[in-house]
Motif scaffolding. Structure first.
Motif: not given
Length: 301
Positions: A176-181, A189-195, A197-208
């Motif tokens: 999951x991706x986490x955003x904070x101030x 917090x983003x929807x989960x993606x398969x573990x 995947x690299x964080x960079x790819x996960x950011x693409x998969x979540x649409x963030x």
């Protein structure tokens, strides 16, 4: 309860469970749960103070009433059902253990949990802000990835096992991706993606990544996100030492990034996300959504 093969003796785990349950009951633990006292109604359940917990219970009751559902005949009052659900999320206590303390069956505890989870999510539906809003207000945000361990699941098949296995973390998990101030207050917090995947790819998969790019959002992250235009620590060039200015810059970025790691640490106080999720994988995205809203609600959003 389980017994050792070939005799009538209980296993050590079962004996420990019996002794713990008896000890807690002798201290009046079940009475304190029933009364919704400070011991179990606040920090022990979800870190909520009395007012926040009571407000959540009122919202849950309103939802049931709007659906024409009468819970007055249930053995446990609505508040106790909410606390039971929060305990399972916050501390991952065994359903059998909580059921024993509340003098109900494990199947009843399971039904309460499954009934309350979506209602709590609905009660907190307006809590927090979407990532699109956080990305468009012009303020810099922090983003980092973390994982939710799911345990080995050979029955799910090789495809699921391979997709969820993270070589970096050496376990099966979802990412999951986490955003904070910049101060470390949780934003989204983003929807989960398969573990796997690299964080960079996960950011693409979540649409963030698209949301951040479209809003030209200034954001800070680690070097895993360097291809997305984030402000990251400077990487060391081959054959060259970092200059004093580069070391100072990296130190400043790292001190700022520490706040999102603190936000993740608070999020992982919901032990179901930290110690290993044992339920159905198909239900995990909904559980993450509920915990996101509960954590934002706890923070006062």
């Amino acid at each position: 309860m389980s017994r050792t093969p070939g005799n009538n003796r209980y296993t050590p785990v079962t004996i420990r469970y019996i002794k713990t349950s008896a000890a807690l009951r002798s201290l009046g633990y079940h009475t304190q749960i029933s009364q919704g006292s400070d011991r179990c109604g606040t920090s022990r359940a979800a870190g909520l103070d009395h007012d926040a917990l009571d407000e959540l219970v009122r919202r849950v009751i309103d939802i049931f009433h709007s659906r024409g559902i009468d819970l007055s005949r249930h053995r446990l009052p609505v508040k106790e059902q909410v606390i039971l659900t929060l305990e399972l999320l916050r501390n991952t206590l065994a359903q059998m253990f909580l059921a024993d303390l509340l003098h109900i069956s494990q199947s009843t505890a399971s039904r309460i949990y499954r009934r309350m989870l979506p209602v709590i999510n609905e009660a907190l539906i307006l809590t927090g802000i979407p990532i699109e809003q956080a990305a468009s207000d012009g303020r810099a945000i922090l983003i980092d990835g973390t994982y939710v361990p799911t345990g080995n699941r050979p029955a799910q098949g090789q495809d699921v096992t391979k997709a969820n296995y993270s070589g970096q973390r050496r376990c099966q998990c979802l990412s999951i991706q986490v955003a904070s101030t910049l101060e470390g207050q949780l934003l989204a917090i983003s929807p989960p993606v398969p573990g796997a995947r690299h964080d960079s790819a996960a950011l693409d998969l979540t649409g963030w990544s698209q949301i951040l790019a479209e809003n030209h959002t200034p954001w800070i992250a680690d070097t895993a996100y360097i291809v997305h235009g984030a402000r990251t620590p400077l990487t060391k060039k081959k054959g060259q030492e970092r200059t004093d200015n580069e070391k100072h810059y990296n130190k400043e970025i790292s001190s700022i990034r520490a706040h999102v790691e603190h936000a993740i640490g608070h999020l992982k106080q919901w032990k179901i996300l930290a110690t290993g999720y044992r339920g159905r994988l198909t239900e995990l995205p909904d559980i993450i959504a509920v915990i996101t809203r509960l954590e934002l609600y706890r923070l006062g959003w």
